[in-house]
Scaffold this motif. Structure first.
Motif, mmCIF file in Angstrom:
data_model
loop_
_atom_site.group_PDB
_atom_site.id
_atom_site.type_symbol
_atom_site.label_atom_id
_atom_site.label_comp_id
_atom_site.label_asym_id
_atom_site.label_seq_id
_atom_site.Cartn_x
_atom_site.Cartn_y
_atom_site.Cartn_z
ATOM 1 N N THR A 27 0.818 -1.197 -0.087
ATOM 2 C CA THR A 27 0.014 0.087 0.155
ATOM 3 C C THR A 27 0.812 1.119 -0.003
ATOM 4 O O THR A 27 1.926 1.261 0.530
ATOM 5 C CB THR A 27 -0.810 0.012 1.107
ATOM 6 N N GLU A 28 0.451 2.384 -0.678
ATOM 7 C CA GLU A 28 0.855 3.515 -0.559
ATOM 8 C C GLU A 28 0.655 4.648 0.377
ATOM 9 O O GLU A 28 0.634 5.738 0.716
ATOM 10 C CB GLU A 28 1.225 4.284 -2.170
ATOM 11 N N ARG A 29 -0.820 3.865 1.070
ATOM 12 C CA ARG A 29 -1.574 5.051 1.820
ATOM 13 C C ARG A 29 -1.239 4.782 3.309
ATOM 14 O O ARG A 29 -1.480 3.797 4.047
ATOM 15 C CB ARG A 29 -3.351 4.526 1.417
ATOM 16 N N PRO A 30 -0.856 5.790 3.897
ATOM 17 C CA PRO A 30 -0.592 5.612 5.382
ATOM 18 C C PRO A 30 -1.595 5.405 6.145
ATOM 19 O O PRO A 30 -1.683 4.626 7.072
ATOM 20 C CB PRO A 30 -0.234 7.340 5.589
ATOM 21 N N ASP A 31 -3.017 5.711 5.892
ATOM 22 C CA ASP A 31 -4.115 5.340 6.494
ATOM 23 C C ASP A 31 -4.318 3.842 6.677
ATOM 24 O O ASP A 31 -4.916 3.190 7.729
ATOM 25 C CB ASP A 31 -5.235 6.011 6.321
ATOM 26 N N ARG A 32 -4.078 3.208 5.465
ATOM 27 C CA ARG A 32 -4.081 1.816 5.277
ATOM 28 C C ARG A 32 -3.103 0.904 6.257
ATOM 29 O O ARG A 32 -3.448 0.148 6.873
ATOM 30 C CB ARG A 32 -4.116 1.238 4.113
ATOM 31 N N ALA A 33 -2.094 1.598 6.086
ATOM 32 C CA ALA A 33 -0.985 0.901 6.881
ATOM 33 C C ALA A 33 -1.285 1.069 8.419
ATOM 34 O O ALA A 33 -0.962 0.012 9.138
ATOM 35 C CB ALA A 33 0.291 1.424 6.587
ATOM 36 N N VAL A 34 -1.705 2.136 8.935
ATOM 37 C CA VAL A 34 -2.044 2.207 10.330
ATOM 38 C C VAL A 34 -3.228 1.478 10.705
ATOM 39 O O VAL A 34 -3.243 0.566 11.873
ATOM 40 C CB VAL A 34 -2.544 3.661 10.562
ATOM 41 N N GLN A 35 -4.193 1.134 9.616
ATOM 42 C CA GLN A 35 -5.249 0.249 9.936
ATOM 43 C C GLN A 35 -4.898 -1.206 10.179
ATOM 44 O O GLN A 35 -5.261 -1.894 11.083
ATOM 45 C CB GLN A 35 -6.307 0.339 8.811
ATOM 46 N N GLU A 36 -3.930 -1.654 9.201
ATOM 47 C CA GLU A 36 -3.168 -3.045 9.353
ATOM 48 C C GLU A 36 -2.585 -3.148 10.517
ATOM 49 O O GLU A 36 -2.417 -4.131 11.323
ATOM 50 C CB GLU A 36 -2.556 -3.376 8.061
ATOM 51 N N ILE A 37 -1.896 -2.067 11.265
ATOM 52 C CA ILE A 37 -1.194 -2.230 12.261
ATOM 53 C C ILE A 37 -1.807 -2.348 13.575
ATOM 54 O O ILE A 37 -1.801 -3.333 14.453
ATOM 55 C CB ILE A 37 -0.155 -0.894 12.617
ATOM 56 N N LEU A 38 -3.100 -1.583 13.476
ATOM 57 C CA LEU A 38 -4.048 -1.630 14.698
ATOM 58 C C LEU A 38 -4.700 -2.956 14.683
ATOM 59 O O LEU A 38 -5.601 -3.486 15.597
ATOM 60 C CB LEU A 38 -5.228 -0.546 14.359
ATOM 61 N N LYS A 39 -4.864 -3.818 13.308
ATOM 62 C CA LYS A 39 -5.279 -5.091 13.447
ATOM 63 C C LYS A 39 -4.432 -6.249 14.097
ATOM 64 O O LYS A 39 -4.833 -7.369 14.117
ATOM 65 C CB LYS A 39 -5.575 -5.524 11.985
ATOM 66 N N GLY A 40 -2.931 -5.796 14.180
ATOM 67 C CA GLY A 40 -2.037 -6.641 14.701
ATOM 68 C C GLY A 40 -1.112 -7.256 13.529
ATOM 69 O O GLY A 40 -0.224 -7.750 13.947
ATOM 70 N N LYS A 41 -1.071 -6.556 12.759
ATOM 71 C CA LYS A 41 -0.057 -6.876 11.435
ATOM 72 C C LYS A 41 1.057 -5.898 11.396
ATOM 73 O O LYS A 41 1.393 -5.130 12.376
ATOM 74 C CB LYS A 41 -0.781 -6.646 9.871
ATOM 75 N N VAL A 42 2.118 -6.314 10.767
ATOM 76 C CA VAL A 42 3.470 -6.013 10.556
ATOM 77 C C VAL A 42 3.696 -5.081 9.363
ATOM 78 O O VAL A 42 3.269 -5.679 8.165
ATOM 79 C CB VAL A 42 4.369 -7.002 10.751
ATOM 80 N N VAL A 43 4.110 -3.926 9.249
ATOM 81 C CA VAL A 43 4.356 -3.061 8.340
ATOM 82 C C VAL A 43 5.764 -2.881 8.087
ATOM 83 O O VAL A 43 6.569 -2.767 9.116
ATOM 84 C CB VAL A 43 3.620 -1.426 8.318
ATOM 85 N N ILE A 44 6.364 -3.281 6.839
ATOM 86 C CA ILE A 44 7.655 -3.014 6.624
ATOM 87 C C ILE A 44 8.049 -1.881 5.568
ATOM 88 O O ILE A 44 7.367 -1.895 4.506
ATOM 89 C CB ILE A 44 8.382 -4.342 6.099
ATOM 90 N N LEU A 45 8.921 -0.962 5.871
ATOM 91 C CA LEU A 45 9.160 -0.066 4.885
ATOM 92 C C LEU A 45 10.629 -0.330 4.352
ATOM 93 O O LEU A 45 11.661 -0.569 4.882
ATOM 94 C CB LEU A 45 9.164 1.312 5.609
ATOM 95 N N CYS A 46 10.605 0.169 3.132
ATOM 96 C CA CYS A 46 12.142 -0.151 2.342
ATOM 97 C C CYS A 46 12.525 1.043 1.879
ATOM 98 O O CYS A 46 11.739 2.045 1.264
ATOM 99 C CB CYS A 46 11.605 -1.142 1.306
ATOM 100 N N ASP A 47 13.894 1.341 1.795
ATOM 101 C CA ASP A 47 14.425 2.638 1.381
ATOM 102 C C ASP A 47 14.050 2.822 -0.091
ATOM 103 O O ASP A 47 14.000 1.943 -0.680
ATOM 104 C CB ASP A 47 15.809 2.810 1.482
ATOM 105 N N ASN A 48 13.853 3.931 -0.689
ATOM 106 C CA ASN A 48 13.550 4.546 -2.037
ATOM 107 C C ASN A 48 12.330 3.881 -2.484
ATOM 108 O O ASN A 48 12.192 3.853 -3.692
ATOM 109 C CB ASN A 48 14.787 3.789 -2.687
ATOM 110 N N SER A 49 11.410 3.188 -1.814
ATOM 111 C CA SER A 49 10.320 2.793 -2.214
ATOM 112 C C SER A 49 9.056 3.423 -1.447
ATOM 113 O O SER A 49 8.975 3.649 -0.295
ATOM 114 C CB SER A 49 10.146 1.171 -1.795
ATOM 115 N N PRO A 50 7.975 3.779 -2.414
ATOM 116 C CA PRO A 50 6.842 4.404 -1.763
ATOM 117 C C PRO A 50 5.734 3.601 -1.313
ATOM 118 O O PRO A 50 4.780 3.874 -0.816
ATOM 119 C CB PRO A 50 6.154 5.331 -2.969
ATOM 120 N N GLU A 51 5.993 2.088 -1.554
ATOM 121 C CA GLU A 51 5.077 1.394 -0.954
ATOM 122 C C GLU A 51 5.685 0.647 0.551
ATOM 123 O O GLU A 51 6.832 0.296 0.386
ATOM 124 C CB GLU A 51 5.002 0.118 -2.061
ATOM 125 N N ALA A 52 4.692 0.455 1.180
ATOM 126 C CA ALA A 52 5.000 -0.627 2.481
ATOM 127 C C ALA A 52 4.524 -1.987 2.132
ATOM 128 O O ALA A 52 3.413 -2.254 1.563
ATOM 129 C CB ALA A 52 4.178 0.176 3.536
#
Length: 288
Positions: A27-52
């Motif tokens: 996802t490229e949306r910060p709100d979607r990443a936050v939603q998934e973190i609140l569900k108990g999932k893990v979000v990984i960010l990579c350098d030079n990439s707009p997608e999580a």
């Protein structure tokens, strides 16, 4: 020797690397990443990439849109049901059409059979070749529209589809019903919120097309069995891919399936959340 994008990291760490279905959500949306973190999932960010990268990935989360949680649950549930029906249509419809007109015409009304026969009159190709030709033509148009920058790409996709479809019908290369089948299939794949997930069904569609064209309804049933069996065997970071359809969750954690329950009924987080973090909505005790 280098990770330039999160897509490379995803391919290198997937358990079943040969599967067309993505096992990590992007996802490229910060709100979607936050939603998934609140569900108990893990979000990984990579350098030079707009997608999580979001893990674990499961079938139902790929079919969810961020807006599902911002609207009324009645409308969100209706749209989810519509998406699931659209996915089935985008995957099975071309093969089912071939199975019916080539092997099982007796299940159609006589007037409809005559209409199909009249529409195919003068077409020099078999129905299988005709459908594959038009499907590939629409794939070319879609790819060309993506590569052309700006609003011109959308115009090429719409105008190119209309021009090629109309020209092919007038030249008796394809029948009008096939143009409608291909258009419905394309619309169905576009309703999937995740593009990478939708691309998997665009590939699986050709398998159903071949099975339905040469084995009839039996081929469609075989294809459904193989796809569901493959999905049931996928594991994403230790979580079954078809959760919550194959593993019952507690009542308060519902809302991850086809229907979206009201927010005040989502008391618990899904099963992939930690046990000490299961409670999502703490209710105020009476008298406190």
């Amino acid at each position: 020797d280098g990770i330039l994008d999160s897509g490379m990291l995803e391919q290198l760490t997937e358990d079943v690397w040969y599967s067309p279905f993505p096992q990590y959500q992007t996802t490229e949306r910060p709100d979607r990443a936050v939603q998934e973190i609140l569900k108990g999932k893990v979000v990984i960010l990579c350098d030079n990439s707009p997608e999580a990268l979001i893990l674990p990935g499961n079938f139902s989360s790929f079919m969810e849109s961020s807006e599902d949680w911002y609207h009324r649950f009645e409308m969100a549930s209706f749209l989810r049901i519509l998406r699931y029906l659209a996915v089935i249509m985008a995957t099975v419809l071309p093969g089912l059409y071939l199975a019916v007109i080539r092997f099982h015409t007796q299940i159609l009304p006589s007037a409809l059979i005559l209409s199909f026969a009249e529409a195919r009159e003068g077409v020099p190709f078999s129905s299988v070749v005709e459908l594959i030709f038009l499907e590939l033509a629409f794939e070319l148009i879609r790819e060309a529209g993506v590569r052309v920058p700006g609003s011109l790409g959308n115009a090429i996709g719409i105008v190119g589809g209309l021009v090629i479809g109309q020209a092919a019908v007038e030249a008796n290369l394809v029948s009008p019903i096939v143009v409608m089948i291909v258009a419905l299939t394309a619309l169905g794949s576009m309703t999937v919120p995740n593009e990478e997930f939708a691309a998997a069904f665009r590939l699986v569609k050709y398998g159903f097309l071949i099975l339905g064209g040469y084995l009839g309804i039996y081929g469609i049933v075989l294809g459904v069995y193989l796809v569901i069996g493959h999905l049931a065997g996928l594991i994403s970071f230790g979580i079954p891919y078809l959760v919550p359809f194959i593993k019952k969750e507690q009542k308060g954690s519902r809302g991850e399936g086809v229907l979206r329950v009201p927010l005040r009924k989502r008391v618990l987080r899904p099963l992939y959340a930690r046990e000490e973090q299961k409670i999502r909505l703490k209710r105020k005790e009476s008298g406190s």
